[in-house]
Design a protein around this motif. Structure first.
Motif, PDB file in Angstrom:
ATOM      1  N   SER A  95       0.819  -1.205   0.000  1.00 55.04           N
ATOM      2  CA  SER A  95       0.000   0.000   0.000  1.00 55.04           C
ATOM      3  C   SER A  95       0.857   1.260   0.000  1.00 55.04           C
ATOM      4  N   MET A  96       1.870   1.299   0.870  1.00 57.73           N
ATOM      5  CA  MET A  96       2.712   2.489   0.988  1.00 57.73           C
ATOM      6  C   MET A  96       3.573   2.700  -0.261  1.00 57.73           C
ATOM      7  N   ALA A  97       4.120   1.625  -0.814  1.00 57.07           N
ATOM      8  CA  ALA A  97       4.922   1.755  -2.039  1.00 57.07           C
ATOM      9  C   ALA A  97       4.057   2.238  -3.190  1.00 57.07           C
ATOM     10  N   THR A  98       2.819   1.741  -3.233  1.00 59.09           N
ATOM     11  CA  THR A  98       1.880   2.183  -4.286  1.00 59.09           C
ATOM     12  C   THR A  98       1.640   3.686  -4.174  1.00 59.09           C
ATOM     13  N   TYR A  99       1.421   4.153  -2.944  1.00 60.86           N
ATOM     14  CA  TYR A  99       1.172   5.580  -2.771  1.00 60.86           C
ATOM     15  C   TYR A  99       2.416   6.400  -3.067  1.00 60.86           C
ATOM     16  N   LEU A 100       3.581   5.889  -2.681  1.00 59.11           N
ATOM     17  CA  LEU A 100       4.830   6.592  -2.984  1.00 59.11           C
ATOM     18  C   LEU A 100       4.977   6.789  -4.491  1.00 59.11           C
ATOM     19  N   GLY A 101       4.523   5.811  -5.249  1.00 62.90           N
ATOM     20  CA  GLY A 101       4.595   5.918  -6.704  1.00 62.90           C
ATOM     21  C   GLY A 101       3.682   6.967  -7.295  1.00 62.90           C
ATOM     22  N   GLU A 102       2.745   7.474  -6.474  1.00 67.39           N
ATOM     23  CA  GLU A 102       1.813   8.507  -6.957  1.00 67.39           C
ATOM     24  C   GLU A 102       2.229   9.904  -6.508  1.00 67.39           C
ATOM     25  N   LEU A 103       3.198   9.977  -5.587  1.00 67.56           N
ATOM     26  CA  LEU A 103       3.609  11.276  -5.047  1.00 67.56           C
ATOM     27  C   LEU A 103       4.495  12.029  -6.024  1.00 67.56           C
ATOM     28  N   VAL A 104       4.382  13.340  -6.019  1.00 71.34           N
ATOM     29  CA  VAL A 104       5.307  14.204  -6.752  1.00 71.34           C
ATOM     30  C   VAL A 104       6.260  14.796  -5.725  1.00 71.34           C
ATOM     31  N   LEU A 105       7.533  14.448  -5.839  1.00 66.93           N
ATOM     32  CA  LEU A 105       8.513  14.813  -4.815  1.00 66.93           C
ATOM     33  C   LEU A 105       9.490  15.852  -5.337  1.00 66.93           C
ATOM     34  N   SER A 106       9.934  16.718  -4.444  1.00 70.35           N
ATOM     35  CA  SER A 106      10.988  17.671  -4.794  1.00 70.35           C
ATOM     36  C   SER A 106      12.303  16.924  -4.970  1.00 70.35           C
ATOM     37  N   ASN A 107      13.281  17.578  -5.553  1.00 65.45           N
ATOM     38  CA  ASN A 107      14.582  16.942  -5.761  1.00 65.45           C
ATOM     39  C   ASN A 107      15.207  16.505  -4.444  1.00 65.45           C
ATOM     40  N   GLU A 108      15.129  17.384  -3.456  1.00 68.06           N
ATOM     41  CA  GLU A 108      15.706  17.066  -2.154  1.00 68.06           C
ATOM     42  C   GLU A 108      15.013  15.859  -1.532  1.00 68.06           C
ATOM     43  N   MET A 109      13.688  15.815  -1.670  1.00 68.84           N
ATOM     44  CA  MET A 109      12.928  14.690  -1.131  1.00 68.84           C
ATOM     45  C   MET A 109      13.266  13.395  -1.862  1.00 68.84           C
ATOM     46  N   GLN A 110      13.482  13.472  -3.164  1.00 64.63           N
ATOM     47  CA  GLN A 110      13.843  12.268  -3.921  1.00 64.63           C
ATOM     48  C   GLN A 110      15.133  11.659  -3.384  1.00 64.63           C
ATOM     49  N   VAL A 111      16.107  12.507  -3.096  1.00 63.85           N
ATOM     50  CA  VAL A 111      17.372  12.010  -2.553  1.00 63.85           C
ATOM     51  C   VAL A 111      17.136  11.362  -1.190  1.00 63.85           C
ATOM     52  N   HIS A 112      16.334  12.001  -0.350  1.00 64.61           N
ATOM     53  CA  HIS A 112      16.055  11.462   0.985  1.00 64.61           C
ATOM     54  C   HIS A 112      15.369  10.103   0.891  1.00 64.61           C
ATOM     55  N   VAL A 113      14.371  10.013   0.032  1.00 59.62           N
ATOM     56  CA  VAL A 113      13.633   8.750  -0.105  1.00 59.62           C
ATOM     57  C   VAL A 113      14.542   7.658  -0.662  1.00 59.62           C
ATOM     58  N   ALA A 114      15.327   8.000  -1.676  1.00 61.56           N
ATOM     59  CA  ALA A 114      16.230   7.010  -2.264  1.00 61.56           C
ATOM     60  C   ALA A 114      17.228   6.498  -1.232  1.00 61.56           C
ATOM     61  N   SER A 115      17.733   7.399  -0.407  1.00 61.25           N
ATOM     62  CA  SER A 115      18.700   7.003   0.619  1.00 61.25           C
ATOM     63  C   SER A 115      18.059   6.146   1.697  1.00 61.25           C
ATOM     64  N   THR A 116      16.766   6.385   1.976  1.00 65.11           N
ATOM     65  CA  THR A 116      16.094   5.687   3.080  1.00 65.11           C
ATOM     66  C   THR A 116      15.524   4.343   2.656  1.00 65.11           C
ATOM     67  N   VAL A 117      14.795   4.305   1.533  1.00 63.48           N
ATOM     68  CA  VAL A 117      14.098   3.065   1.158  1.00 63.48           C
ATOM     69  C   VAL A 117      14.493   2.567  -0.228  1.00 63.48           C
ATOM     70  N   GLY A 118      15.525   3.167  -0.822  1.00 66.12           N
ATOM     71  CA  GLY A 118      15.925   2.742  -2.170  1.00 66.12           C
ATOM     72  C   GLY A 118      16.238   1.259  -2.233  1.00 66.12           C
ATOM     73  N   LEU A 119      17.045   0.771  -1.304  1.00 67.82           N
ATOM     74  CA  LEU A 119      17.420  -0.638  -1.310  1.00 67.82           C
ATOM     75  C   LEU A 119      16.208  -1.530  -1.077  1.00 67.82           C
ATOM     76  N   ALA A 120      15.311  -1.105  -0.178  1.00 65.63           N
ATOM     77  CA  ALA A 120      14.100  -1.899   0.086  1.00 65.63           C
ATOM     78  C   ALA A 120      13.238  -2.001  -1.170  1.00 65.63           C
ATOM     79  N   LEU A 121      13.104  -0.913  -1.905  1.00 65.81           N
ATOM     80  CA  LEU A 121      12.313  -0.937  -3.139  1.00 65.81           C
ATOM     81  C   LEU A 121      12.972  -1.808  -4.201  1.00 65.81           C
ATOM     82  N   ILE A 122      14.304  -1.757  -4.280  1.00 61.99           N
ATOM     83  CA  ILE A 122      15.025  -2.600  -5.247  1.00 61.99           C
ATOM     84  C   ILE A 122      14.814  -4.073  -4.912  1.00 61.99           C
TER      85      ILE A 122
END
Length: 814
Positions: free
Chosen positions: A297-324
């Protein structure tokens, strides 16, 4: 002993205001109800051995003080020593006090009830609200009484008061009524638009109201049943998130807002709203720690969010490996959600680099290239291709990152061949993304040659060129950008492919000519046409036949006149147009139609004007190069004067023959010249502008300007007059400066040639011979340059008498 008691004992549970209410009794108070120590009505009366009664907490404290100070245990009233400290509960007195208290509190509530009306005086309302607070703080059971007395709706109604003091007191009262009482919390929320009113106070300009409102919300949010109702109110979570990041709020308010949001995280919908408002931590935590269903559910919603550049880096650093890791799941729904989320956080260069470091490339390539029973659906392959296109734009060392067996990389020949094969066998959407992948790979000088080699070995050039005619604009743009990146390395192959069918060359010309403002597609198309081999006569003839140069000239003129609105693509588009138009000047000697076109459109004057395009180095450089080409043709286009034949006497006796004087001739070309018809730099007043470019910071611009100036000194023109023209334009010293600066070898070679020609004028040679810097520069060129430049430097040194003027080391060159 009695003197040690100060009479101000406070058991700690009652404030001054509560003491005030304690003393407001509607029934007479009996002395036996009051503790001699606290002077307040007792709650837990106990009796000593001597029959004296005290509040339990107060007498226990008295005994403790006696022991701590080493005094004898005495009765506080009689000061007589006690044999025992046993305390006997006085149950009868306690029950009597409780009954008396209940009757008084009931009357007090009734009085408060009558005062809780918007029409009551402010003082009465304030007192009534404070009375309710006192009763609720005194006993939790009173909260039940307040609810049953229907006081909660009346307190809520006070939030509508015009008095700020009343509103703040009402918010405070509701918080106290709701504390540790789930039923009262629900009762408060049941009342109409109570939650909307409370949230309204969160954005009020008065900090006290904001503080009380957020404290009340925090208390209400402790009930999981109410969290969804609070979050469902439009704007509530957004305001709370704003308060947590506000620098103007006091720390208590910020802390309460933060704790309220933490309580609201119990509801999944609230987590989504928080993420939408920029508070991503709860959502990311659920992706990392939630159940499989919650992660989906949360990954689905994350895929619908429009994120700023700074937020993209934060998200990638936090859950990037989990999503991969979710990408590798056998659950197709989970893979789809992960891919969509990764797509959202891969569009920024910084976050894309993080994903590459986390290992996104191998599973992406596997998803794209796997065929058969385990292959992804095409809609998911399209997302994979999009992510790959995003991440390749962010990394320049893709040739060192393994993506497959045998240390294969993205630019390994097999991988590129597979991508090319996929491009040829899928739909436009995936084709577009994969072309963008190749664009990214060819943007980097470290990987472009690998891609070029793979394209050549696969024979894919013609199929790539065909995408120029695609109906989908995004696909055309990707194709043109790729071909533009490839053109410096396989320009002739692309020129041959484009020239093979007029439709594709025509499609490019049509894109450039579109009158819809300036787009990325137009800029890329102009750049591609400009990058094709400039001396390809066949291609230039075809472009002449199709009216490409006429169209480009018209667009340039329109831009120069301010008829086209500028945007971020203006500079590359203008660069491309100028370079395309310059092509026609490279074939003047072989193509009469090119000469005619340049004359009809007065290109020499246009390029002269473009020399002043400050800040556009390519435009200035190409304009100077074009003027060099045009100027080289001047001596062939100049109309030489027709002299009348001599008369009979003149033919027999030459001494009687006298040549007529013809005025108005070009001193350089010794004929009739003009900027339009013979491209004469002198007549076009281009010399001064070219000289001004010799001081340009860009060496390529200086080189092009010097090459154009050098046409004034070439064989076939009057060199002495050319030097004179340069002197008049104050151009000699800048040319000498170019020689002295030694910025590049090409510049030194051109400067040595020009200086040697200038030094053929004796006056200048005599003047320069005294400048040791020029002599030193010529000596260095004589010693260290290529063979031809050394010969020219030797002649220049002879002009300034630095080498004896006899048969030298090298044979003379004309």
């Amino acid at each position: 002993m009695a003197g040690s008691w100060d009479g101000s004992y406070d058991p700690g549970s009652q404030s001054d205001e509560s003491h005030h209410f304690e003393r407001q009794h509607l029934e007479p108070i009996y002395d036996s109800f009051v503790c001699p120590l606290t002077k307040q009505v007792m709650r837990d009366p106990v009796t000593l051995e001597n029959g004296q009664t005290f509040e339990r907490e107060a007498i226990e404290k008295w005994f403790k003080e006696c022991r701590d100070s080493g005094r004898k245990l005495v009765c506080p009233l009689t000061l007589k020593e006690l044999r025992s400290t046993d305390l006997n509960p006085s149950m009868a007195l306690r029950h009597t006090i409780e009954e008396w208290t209940a009757r008084n509190e009931a009357v007090q509530l009734d009085i408060s009830r009558r005062s809780l009306s918007l029409g009551s005086p402010e003082a009465d309302i304030m007192l009534a609200l404070k009375n309710v607070q006192y009763l609720c703080l005194k006993s939790r059971s009173n909260k039940h009484i307040v609810r049953n007395a229907d006081l909660i709706p009346m307190i809520v109604d006070m939030l509508k008061s015009s008095s700020r003091r009343v509103r703040c007191r009402a918010l405070e009262t509701l918080r106290i009524v709701a504390e540790e009482d789930a039923e009262n919390k629900v009762e408060i929320m049941v009342e109409g638009d109570t939650i909307r009113t409370i949230v309204k106070f969160l954005s009020h300009e008065l900090s006290k109201e904001r503080e009380e409102a957020v404290s009340l919300l925090y208390e209400l949010s402790k009930s999981e049943a109410l969290c969804e109702k609070i979050g469902a109110l439009n704007g509530a979570i957004l305001i709370l998130v704003g308060m947590t990041s506000s620098k103007s709020e006091n720390l208590l308010t910020v802390e309460k807002a933060d704790k309220t949001l933490e309580n609201l995280e119990k509801c999944e919908n609230n987590i989504r709203q928080m993420a939408e408002s920029g508070r991503l931590h709860p959502l990311l935590t659920q992706i990392l720690e939630g159940s499989p269903e919650t992660k989906l559910s949360m990954a689905t919603y994350l895929g619908e969010l429009v994120l700023s550049n700074e937020m993209q880096v934060h998200v990638a650093s936090t859950v990037g490996l989990a999503l991969i890791n979710m990408m590798r799941s056998g659950n197709l729904q989970l893979r789809e959600a992960a891919l969509k989320a990764l797509n959202q956080i891969s569009s920024f260069e910084g976050s894309a680099r993080v994903l590459i470091e986390e290992g996104i490339l191998p599973p992406l390539i596997k998803d794209l290239l796997t065929v058969g029973a385990h292959q992804l659906p095409m809609r998911l392959k399209e997302i994979s291709a999009t992510i790959l296109a995003n991440v390749v734009q962010s990394c320049s060392d893709l040739d060192s990152i393994p993506v497959g067996p045998g240390h294969q990389t993205l630019v390994s020949e097999d991988i590129v061949h597979n991508l090319l094969h996929l491009i040829s066998n899928t739909g436009p959407a995936i084709e577009c993304k994969l072309l963008q992948v190749l664009v990214g790979l060819t943007n980097s000088p470290t990987t472009v040659l690998n891609v070029v080699a793979a394209i050549k070995s696969s024979g894919a050039t013609i199929s790539l060129v065909q995408f120029v005619e695609a109906r989908q604009k995004e696909l055309r743009v990707a194709s043109i950008r790729l071909l533009q990146n490839l053109s410096p390395h396989m320009g002739q192959e692309l020129a041959d492919a484009l020239r093979g069918t007029a439709s594709q060359l025509g499609s490019l010309i049509e894109v450039v000519s579109e009158n819809i403002g300036i787009t990325e597609e137009q800029a890329a198309a102009a750049g591609l046409l400009a990058d094709l081999p400039e001396r390809d006569l066949g291609l230039t003839r075809q472009m002449l036949d199709e009216g490409a140069f006429q169209m480009v000239h018209s667009r340039l003129v329109r831009i120069r006149q301010g008829g086209t609105r500028g945007n971020r693509y203006m500079t590359p588009y203008l660069d491309g147009l100028v370079r395309v138009l310059a092509r026609v000047t490279f074939v003047l000697a072989d193509e009469p139609d090119a000469v005619a076109f340049c004359r009809e459109n007065n290109l020499a004057a246009l390029f002269t004007d473009l020399l002043q395009s400050n800040g556009l180095d390519k435009v200035q450089m190409v304009s100077a190069m074009s003027l060099e080409n045009l100027s080289q043709e001047s001596k062939n286009l100049t109309k030489l004067p027709e002299l009348p034949p001599p008369g009979f006497c003149g033919s027999v006796f030459p001494c009687f023959s006298k040549q007529p004087v013809i005025t108005g001739l070009c001193r350089l070309h010794r004929g009739t010249c003009s900027i339009k018809d013979s491209f004469c730099l002198l007549e076009g007043e281009a010399v001064e502008r070219l000289v001004s470019l010799l001081d340009h910071q860009n060496e390529l611009v200086v080189e092009a300007a010097l090459a154009a100036i050098s046409t004034l000194l070439e064989d076939g023109v009057d060199i002495e007059q050319g030097v004179s023209i340069l002197c008049e334009a104050e151009g000699v010293k800048p040319i000498l400066d170019v020689l002295l600066e030694k910025r590049t070898e090409n510049l030194r070679r051109r400067a040595v040639w020009a200086v040697e020609r200038i030094l053929r004028t004796e006056e200048i040679a005599y003047e320069i011979s005294g400048d040791p810097n020029v002599s030193t520069a010529l000596v260095e060129a004589f010693q260290h340059s290529d063979y031809r430049t050394r010969q020219i430097a030797e002649r220049a040194l002879k002009h300034v008498d630095k080498i004896p003027n006899f048969s030298g080391i090298f044979p003379n060159i004309g």
